[in-house]
Design a protein around this motif. Structure first.
Motif, short mmCIF file in Angstrom:
data_model
loop_
_atom_site.label_atom_id
_atom_site.label_comp_id
_atom_site.label_asym_id
_atom_site.label_seq_id
_atom_site.Cartn_x
_atom_site.Cartn_y
_atom_site.Cartn_z
N VAL A 5 0.84 -1.20 0.00
CA VAL A 5 0.00 0.00 0.00
C VAL A 5 0.88 1.24 0.00
O VAL A 5 0.64 2.20 -0.74
N LEU A 6 1.93 1.23 0.81
CA LEU A 6 2.86 2.35 0.87
C LEU A 6 3.53 2.58 -0.47
O LEU A 6 3.66 3.71 -0.95
N GLU A 7 3.93 1.49 -1.11
CA GLU A 7 4.57 1.60 -2.42
C GLU A 7 3.61 2.16 -3.47
O GLU A 7 4.00 2.98 -4.29
N SER A 8 2.36 1.74 -3.44
CA SER A 8 1.37 2.29 -4.38
C SER A 8 1.19 3.78 -4.16
O SER A 8 1.06 4.55 -5.12
N PHE A 9 1.22 4.22 -2.90
CA PHE A 9 1.12 5.64 -2.60
C PHE A 9 2.32 6.40 -3.17
O PHE A 9 2.17 7.43 -3.82
N VAL A 10 3.54 5.88 -2.96
CA VAL A 10 4.75 6.53 -3.45
C VAL A 10 4.74 6.60 -4.97
O VAL A 10 5.13 7.60 -5.56
N ASP A 11 4.28 5.55 -5.62
CA ASP A 11 4.26 5.50 -7.08
C ASP A 11 3.12 6.32 -7.70
O ASP A 11 3.02 6.42 -8.92
N GLY A 12 2.26 6.91 -6.87
CA GLY A 12 1.17 7.74 -7.38
C GLY A 12 0.03 6.93 -7.97
O GLY A 12 -0.72 7.45 -8.80
N ALA A 13 -0.12 5.69 -7.54
CA ALA A 13 -1.14 4.81 -8.09
C ALA A 13 -2.46 4.90 -7.32
O ALA A 13 -3.26 3.99 -7.34
N CYS A 14 -2.68 6.01 -6.62
CA CYS A 14 -3.94 6.18 -5.89
C CYS A 14 -4.42 7.61 -6.08
O CYS A 14 -3.65 8.51 -6.42
N ASP A 15 -5.72 7.81 -5.88
CA ASP A 15 -6.33 9.13 -6.02
C ASP A 15 -6.15 9.87 -4.69
O ASP A 15 -6.75 9.51 -3.68
N ASP A 16 -5.33 10.91 -4.67
CA ASP A 16 -5.01 11.61 -3.43
C ASP A 16 -6.23 12.25 -2.77
O ASP A 16 -6.35 12.23 -1.55
N GLU A 17 -7.13 12.81 -3.55
CA GLU A 17 -8.30 13.47 -2.97
C GLU A 17 -9.22 12.45 -2.30
O GLU A 17 -9.70 12.67 -1.19
N VAL A 18 -9.45 11.33 -2.95
CA VAL A 18 -10.29 10.28 -2.37
C VAL A 18 -9.62 9.72 -1.10
O VAL A 18 -10.29 9.53 -0.08
N THR A 19 -8.31 9.50 -1.16
CA THR A 19 -7.58 9.00 0.00
C THR A 19 -7.68 9.97 1.17
O THR A 19 -7.92 9.57 2.31
N ALA A 20 -7.48 11.26 0.90
CA ALA A 20 -7.54 12.27 1.97
C ALA A 20 -8.93 12.33 2.60
O ALA A 20 -9.05 12.40 3.83
N ASN A 21 -9.97 12.29 1.78
CA ASN A 21 -11.33 12.31 2.32
C ASN A 21 -11.61 11.07 3.16
O ASN A 21 -12.23 11.15 4.23
N TYR A 22 -11.17 9.94 2.70
CA TYR A 22 -11.35 8.68 3.43
C TYR A 22 -10.62 8.74 4.78
O TYR A 22 -11.18 8.39 5.81
N LEU A 23 -9.38 9.21 4.76
CA LEU A 23 -8.60 9.29 5.99
C LEU A 23 -9.20 10.28 6.99
O LEU A 23 -9.20 10.02 8.20
N ARG A 24 -9.72 11.40 6.50
CA ARG A 24 -10.36 12.36 7.41
C ARG A 24 -11.53 11.71 8.14
O ARG A 24 -11.71 11.90 9.35
N GLY A 25 -12.31 10.95 7.43
CA GLY A 25 -13.44 10.26 8.05
C GLY A 25 -12.98 9.23 9.08
O GLY A 25 -13.54 9.14 10.18
N LEU A 26 -11.96 8.46 8.73
CA LEU A 26 -11.45 7.45 9.67
C LEU A 26 -10.82 8.08 10.90
O LEU A 26 -10.97 7.59 12.01
N MET A 27 -10.09 9.19 10.70
CA MET A 27 -9.47 9.87 11.84
C MET A 27 -10.53 10.44 12.78
O MET A 27 -10.36 10.42 14.00
N ALA A 28 -11.62 10.94 12.23
CA ALA A 28 -12.70 11.47 13.06
C ALA A 28 -13.32 10.38 13.93
O ALA A 28 -13.77 10.64 15.04
N LEU A 29 -13.28 9.16 13.44
CA LEU A 29 -13.84 8.03 14.20
C LEU A 29 -12.81 7.38 15.13
O LEU A 29 -13.16 6.51 15.92
N GLY A 30 -11.54 7.78 15.02
CA GLY A 30 -10.50 7.15 15.83
C GLY A 30 -10.25 5.72 15.42
O GLY A 30 -9.89 4.87 16.24
N TRP A 31 -10.40 5.41 14.16
CA TRP A 31 -10.33 4.05 13.63
C TRP A 31 -8.91 3.53 13.55
O TRP A 31 -7.99 4.24 13.17
#
Length: 166
Positions: A5-31
């Protein structure tokens, strides 16, 4: 974070905006999660990530050097220079990689990637964004994955006699 997963992030193989929105939601839940890591499917690791990731570990690596006729057991403590993250963001990985390759050599971990003429130029051929790489290096990664990255970049393997930590 799992190494694939980390390597996919470094290689730019993920949508940054979708990832950021997803992480914000998870962080709000303390997941948090302890789910199994996705399979790496035997493909080669990003050589730039392999060289730098071990420097951001919290303790020494227990390794066996596979360079030379006889295996040698060693403990390697790798630490980044304080300016590496800023240099990665400002100028990309080239200068930081030169420092890291020298530090690996001094720690007894013979680099298997690097600059010609004595090694393949896998680092120069792999265009890695410095900002993405800086972010990835600061993420929580298991010691086992950092050791795997170190073994991919150097003539070492994990010492089976030492306990494996996560």
């Amino acid at each position: 974070m799992a190494l694939p997963v980390l390597e996919s992030f470094v290689d730019g193989a993920c949508d940054d905006e979708v990832t950021a929105n997803y992480l914000r939601g998870l962080m709000a839940l303390g997941w948090t999660t302890n789910q199994p890591a996705p399979a790496h499917h035997g493909r080669a690791l990003n050589p730039v990530l392999s060289v730098l990731l071990p420097f951001f570990a919290t303790g020494p690596f227990r390794l066996v050097s596979t360079w030379g006729p006889d295996p040698v057991t060693l403990a390697a403590t790798l630490r980044p220079r304080p300016d590496w993250i800023a240099r990665l963001i400002a100028a990309g990985p080239a200068g930081v990689l030169d420092d890291a390759l020298l530090r690996l050599q001094l720690a007894g971990c013979r680099p298997m990637v690097g600059r010609p003429p004595d090694r393949t130029d896998a680092l120069a051929a792999h265009h890695t964004d410095g900002t993405r790489l800086a972010a990835a290096l600061l993420m929580r990664v298991r010691t086992r994955d950092r050791t795997q990255a170190l073994s991919a970049a150097t003539a070492t393997r994990p010492d089976k006699a030492s306990p494996v930590t996560t």
